[in-house]
Design a protein around this motif. Structure first.
Motif, PDB file in Angstrom:
ATOM      1  N   PHE C 107       0.032  -3.791  -1.371  1.00 13.74           N
ATOM      2  CA  PHE C 107       0.869  -2.971  -0.502  1.00 13.74           C
ATOM      3  C   PHE C 107       0.747  -3.385   0.958  1.00 13.74           C
ATOM      4  N   SER C 108       1.644  -2.849   1.743  1.00 16.71           N
ATOM      5  CA  SER C 108       1.699  -3.272   3.137  1.00 16.71           C
ATOM      6  C   SER C 108       0.531  -2.709   3.940  1.00 16.71           C
ATOM      7  N   ILE C 109       0.393  -3.204   5.106  1.00 18.63           N
ATOM      8  CA  ILE C 109      -0.680  -2.775   6.017  1.00 18.63           C
ATOM      9  C   ILE C 109      -0.569  -1.282   6.297  1.00 18.63           C
ATOM     10  N   TYR C 110       0.679  -0.815   6.352  1.00 17.10           N
ATOM     11  CA  TYR C 110       0.899   0.603   6.616  1.00 17.10           C
ATOM     12  C   TYR C 110       0.334   1.459   5.491  1.00 17.10           C
ATOM     13  N   GLN C 111       0.659   1.068   4.250  1.00 17.27           N
ATOM     14  CA  GLN C 111       0.151   1.828   3.099  1.00 17.27           C
ATOM     15  C   GLN C 111      -1.369   1.829   3.087  1.00 17.27           C
TER      16      GLN C 111
END
Ligand code: ATP
Ligand code: MG
Lengths: 266, 384, 404
Positions: C107-111
């Motif tokens: 998943f992305s850095i945000y997740q």
């Protein structure tokens, strides 16, 4: 021989009410002693004073856990948990179990004073702690067996029938390894069969465990059959003491109980 | 009982899995980014402080819609990505990571200083230029820690500096009392004012004190000002306290000069203080309402949203124009060329023709000194 | 089918709701044109909706009273059978572990970042759970210890360059110390009084941080707090986020391990007993003072630990991050998840922290949705999502052997 418990001139006030006035009494090793008196006489207050829940206004409370010991110890004003640690355990008139814990856990709480694991030991759970934990469970279960409620071990305390709850209170108190057991109306709410059973249990505790017993009870037949010695309280004063026979015939006692529709032979 | 624990475990597992899927789908949906220039708009878009953040979002929308209608910039469309940080530093970190994971090229925001500080570290690391319309904390630019940061608003200390310089150099006072309302803004300002006075070595601070906001009677502090023989009072705070203090001073026939900030430069102050307000000095943002771009921005806002624009609207409008201008002039969204363009290329904005200094503050954005004359605030010419 | 009385009841309910929502949903003052809009349509919608919902409400209440266990046993027997299978058990553990490890890479850095936040709240929740869920001491100022942890890292780093990993134990110890500091004055207090005093304590800490400029840099906070270093290697923001995530995973494992052990120990039982009945507890020889202080200290230590991570993660802290609302959120998540239950607290933290992130679109209504969820929860499942179960001891007659 020293008495295991010696109370001298104990007084307690609630505001203006003299709940206890100069009460003195003593209990010797292996005795079953009863404290009786009409409602509101101050019996429970007396228990609360000697177990440290209330601090008495004046008076002394001496204990000597070993009868052969010469010096006695004044426990007046100590905290309840210290007094329990010194070897006096009690039950409550209005049952005070840990309702949401299991029966076994209730008794395990009683083992608290006799065990040692602290926070760090509990987290690390080294062999010593594991053994201690195991021993707590074993000991507690054995106490349940002794009191005859081992079948309920994993039930929630609040789901127990009334009689069993009273027994659990006794089991929990026994788990603290007392030399003196204080029972506040242990037979209240029990049916006759249960009461007889309770009498046997109390005698057994005295005989097998060498524990002295002080109990408050309204059931006179129970008291007369069980006790070696009786103290009578009325309006905070000790009005009589003696053997069951002497008490039954004591005119002062009879007078105190008059009007209460009372019959010693009940 | 093993059974029971397992069913609990299962429940736990299901919830976990559910989150896994949600996360997967939300992120999968978002991983397309390519052609358009993406501008992140970060700030408070909900909650207590939404009124500070929404105008920025609107300003950006107005400009971007207009540009996109004319085939964008350098023939690339502009896409806007708004993310809410409710002005909280810890949320701003999430917002920032969300924006960079969605591939923004530049960020307009954040709105509050704290949130901006927390988010800047993240943008700095991935070399994204951030331009804020409203974060006034001086350290943001002055500390030199954030070379990627620019702003179209003057930092807090500029007002204090203006007030002090005005008092010392133009009014020639020597004894100054500095008061504040114990609030973030007022106290910060007073703190700066005190330091500037000390640094000047010409004048001295004879009294430095906080007053209780919302009180009725300020005669105690007024008495102190009198006793200390202060020639001027610099007050950091808002108009309700200022109007009471000035009224009580004038009642005692004190002629002490009263200088305050843009929290006081408000017509309500004159209404409440009445006669006593006459002669009071206050700093306020430079009046730009005659600027044609500002007039256009405000009328666009009225046309689209049916109401007057809110806080920091013109600053935000300028920020968006500045960053778009930089992109256009440098023909890229590359970090180095962007920062360079921001510092070298002038751009016409509602706040005047701007470029940025080495630290990231806009040159020419600032405050003027105003004085109450005949019941209105009038700009003072000689003031710096 | 519906009795008349029920219909009348529902009409009354809908009238009441229409009346209540009248000022907010019907009247709208248009400040621009200085007119008032009367949005009668809203009122009608509210009326109709509340009329029908009140039927549903009563139906669900009834359902709850008539013991839903009959239905439940049937539905969940399938799960139980599946779960009984040891193969399933181990494989699901492996699966979860894989998921945990793969998460930041998939998943992305945000997740990853918000997952780290949620994990931080798991630690906070489990810490507060010791104080509130186990020992029954209602602590509304828990965020104070969180602040202590965060500031201890921020300040020690600022002045002495203490690193993240050195700050972790220091933060925990300082948290525990402040826990004891709070514990002493409130030892005699119970229930409401305790709640109020702890609330005050939380505010005091925040006000000190806000006003003692020389010590804490006041409201402007402390910026540039470094992220943990990875053997001196400079990490990019992506790598740091992943790194923080794994640090947090380890801390959560540590917390779960420790809290689980404590719960099943002599001290843990004493806490639970203390919650049930203080007088009986003392009569059983438990030192009330010591036990309470232990609870405050161990609970606060986790908050201190989480505070250090928070400071590193946000890289900027100021007193505004440590308001009463934060305490309320932590308390709510353990109530929602299931007071006293570790699984419950973890679930509660995920729901409470992740859901609002995913519900960003409805951000304006976020708190409304939560309020409603809490009310429904308390009505229909007061024990929380996952109910605390008492431990089961298996005893053979030869002696005690326990098992869960
Ligand atoms: N905490 C208290 N505060 C004020 N008065 C009290 C308190 N506890 C007991 N009393 C009063 O002291 C007196 C003695 O009460 P106590 O409970 O000791 O009676 P008791 O002999 O145990 O009666 P019972 O047989 O009904 O249990 C009563 O008048 C009671 O109202
Ligand atoms: Mg009694």
């Amino acid at each position: 021989m020293n008495p295991v418990l010696e109370v001298s001139k104990l007084s307690m006030n609630f505001g203006g009410l003299k709940a206890l006035e100069n009460i003195s009494l003593d209990i010797f090793q292996n005795e079953i002693v009863s404290l009786i008196g009409p409602n509101g006489a101050g019996k429970t207050t007396f228990f609360n004073c000697i177990t440290g829940i209330y601090t008495p206004v004046s008076g002394d409370i001496f204990i000597s856990s070993l009868p052969q010991k010469t010096e006695k110890e004044n426990i007046c004003g100590l905290k309840p948990n210290i007094i329990t640690k010194k070897g006096m355990a009690r039950t409550f008139q209005n049952i005070r179990l840990f309702q949401n814990m299991t029966v076994l856990e209730n008794v395990m709480i009683g083992r608290h004073v006799r065990t040692h694991a602290g926070i760090i030991a509990s987290v690390l759970k080294l062999k010593k702690t594991r053994n201690e934990e195991k021993k707590i469970v074993d000991d507690s279960y054995n106490i349940l067996k002794k009191t005859g409620i081992e079948n309920f071990a994993n039930e929630k305390a609040s789901t127990l029938p009334y009689g069993a709850q009273r027994k659990l209170e006794i089991a929990r108190a026994l788990a603290t390894e007392p030399f003196l057991l204080l029972l506040d109306e242990p037979a209240a709410g029990m049916n006759p069969a249960e009461t007889i059973e309770l009498g046997l249990l109390i005698k057994e505790i005295r005989e097998k465990e060498n524990i002295s017993i002080l109990l408050i009870e309204h059931d006179m037949k129970f008291v007369m059959n069980l006790c070696d010695k009786i103290f009578v309280l009325d309006y905070g004063k000790k009005i009589a003491s003696g053997t069951p026979d002497a008490i039954q015939n004591n005119p002062v006692v009879i007078k105190a109980y008059l009007g209460e529709d009372f019959d010693f032979d009940a | 009982m093993v059974k029971k624990i397992k069913s609990r475990f299962l429940l736990f597992f299901l919830i976990f899995a559910l989150f896994g899927f949600t996360v997967f789908f939300t992120s999968a949906k978002l991983s397309i980014a390519a052609e358009p220039i993406i501008i992140g708009i970060a700030g408070a878009h909900s909650g207590d402080l939404a009124s500070y953040g929404i105008p920025t979002l609107r300003a950006a929308k107005l400009i971007i819609d207009e540009k996109n209608a004319k085939c964008g910039i350098n023939n690339r469309k502009i896409k806007l990505l708004a993310e809410d940080d409710v002005c909280k530093p810890e949320i701003a970190v999430n917002t920032a990571t969300k924006l960079i994971s969605e591939g923004v090229h530049v960020v307009v925001g954040h709105i509050c200083s704290g949130a901006t500080k927390a988010a800047l570290g993240i943008y700095k690391d991935v070399k994204i230029v951030v331009i804020s319309p409203s974060a006034t904390n001086p350290a943001l630019t002055k500390s030199g820690n954030y070379p990627n940061f620019f702003r179209t608003i003057a930092p807090d200390d500029v007002q204090a500096k203006l007030e002090v310089d005005f008092a010392i150099n133009i009014l020639k006072v020597k004894k100054i009392a500095v008061l504040h309302d114990k609030g973030d803004y007022g106290k910060g300002l007073a703190e700066y004012a005190r330091n500037f006075i000390k640094e000047s070595k010409i004048a001295q601070v004879v009294l430095y004190e906080g007053v209780t906001p919302g009180a009725v009677d300020y005669s105690a502090v007024v008495q102190k000002i009198k006793r200390k023989k202060a020639e001027a009072v610099i007050f950091g705070g808002y108009h309700p306290e200022a109007s009471k203090i000035i009224t009580q001073m004038r009642k005692k026939r004190m002629k002490t000069i009263f200088i305050s900030d843009d929290g006081v430069k408000d017509d309500t102050f004159i209404k409440v203080a009445g006669e006593s307000a006459e002669g009071v000095y206050a700093t306020g943002p430079k009046n730009t309402s005659n600027n044609p771009i500002a007039l256009k921005a405000v009328s666009d806002h009225k046309r689209v949203y049916g109401e007057d624009p809110g806080a920091f609207f013109l600053n935000a409008y300028s920020a968006v124009l500045a960053i778009l201008n930089a992109i256009e002039k440098s023909c890229s969204t590359d970090y180095n060329s962007l920062t360079n363009a921001l510092k070298t290329e002038f751009v016409a904005t509602p706040l005047g023709i701007l470029k940025f200094d080495d630290k990231g503050d806009a040159i020419g954005v600032g405050f003027s000194m105003y004085q109450v004359k005949n019941g209105v605030f009038v700009k003072i010419k000689q003031a710096l | 089918m519906f009795k008349l009385s029920e219909i009348i009841k529902s009409i009354a309910v809908s009238a009441w709701f229409m009346f209540l929502t009248f000022p907010i949903l019907v009247i709208k003052v248009n400040t621009y044109e200085k007119t008032i809009d009367w949005r009668w349509k809203n009122m009608i919608l509210i009326g109709i909706a509340s009329f029908f919902l009140s039927f549903l409400w009563r139906y669900m209440l009834k359902q709850k009273e008539y013991g839903s266990d009959k239905k439940k046993s049937k539905a969940s027997s399938f799960f139980k059978n599946t779960v009984k299978n040891p193969k399933f058990y181990t494989s699901s553990i492996v699966l979860i572990l894989c998921l945990i490890i793969a998460f930041p890479f998939v998943f992305s850095i945000y997740q990853t970042n918000i997952m780290t936040s949620a994990l931080m709240y798991v630690v906070l929740g489990l810490g507060l759970n010791i104080v509130v869920g186990l020992a029954g001491l209602l602590d509304l100022g828990y965020v104070a210890f969180f602040a202590v942890g965060a500031y201890s890292y921020a300040l020690l780093n600022h002045h002495f360059g203490i690193t993240f990993f050195m700050a972790l134990p220091i933060g925990a110890l300082l948290g525990a110390f402040f826990g004891i500091l709070l514990g002493f004055p409130v030892l005699r207090l119970k229930g409401d009084y305790l709640a109020i005093v702890t609330l005050g304590f939380g505010e005091i800490i925040r006000l000190i941080l806000e006003n003692w400029n020389d010590f804490s840099f006041g409201p402007s906070g402390i910026a540039n707090i470094p992220k943990p270093s990875f053997f001196g290697i400079n990490l990019s923001i992506y790598e740091t986020t992943t790194y923080m995530y794994f640090i947090m995973i380890l801390l959560v494992f540590l917390t779960v391990f420790v809290v689980n052990r404590l719960e099943d120990s002599r001290i843990g039982r004493a806490w639970i007993a203390l919650k049930e009945d203080e007088v009986a507890c003392q009569a059983m020889g438990i030192d009330k003072t010591k036990t309470k202080l232990y609870a405050f200290a161990t609970g606060a230590a986790w908050a201190g630990l989480a505070g250090v991570v928070f400071a590193a993660k946000t890289s900027f802290i100021n007193p505004a991050s440590f308001t009463f609302l934060e305490s309320a959120i932590i308390l709510s998540l353990i109530v929602l998840g299931g007071m006293g239950s570790i699984f419950g607290v973890i679930t509660g933290a995920f729901i409470f922290i992740l859901l609002p992130e995913y519900l960003r679109a409805f951000s304006d209504y976020r708190m409304l949705v939560f309020g409603a969820a809490m009310v429904l929860m308390m009505v229909f499942r007061p024990q929380g999502i996952i109910k605390k179960r008492r431990r089961f001891y298996k005893i053979s007659d030869s002696g005690g052997k326990k098992q869960r």
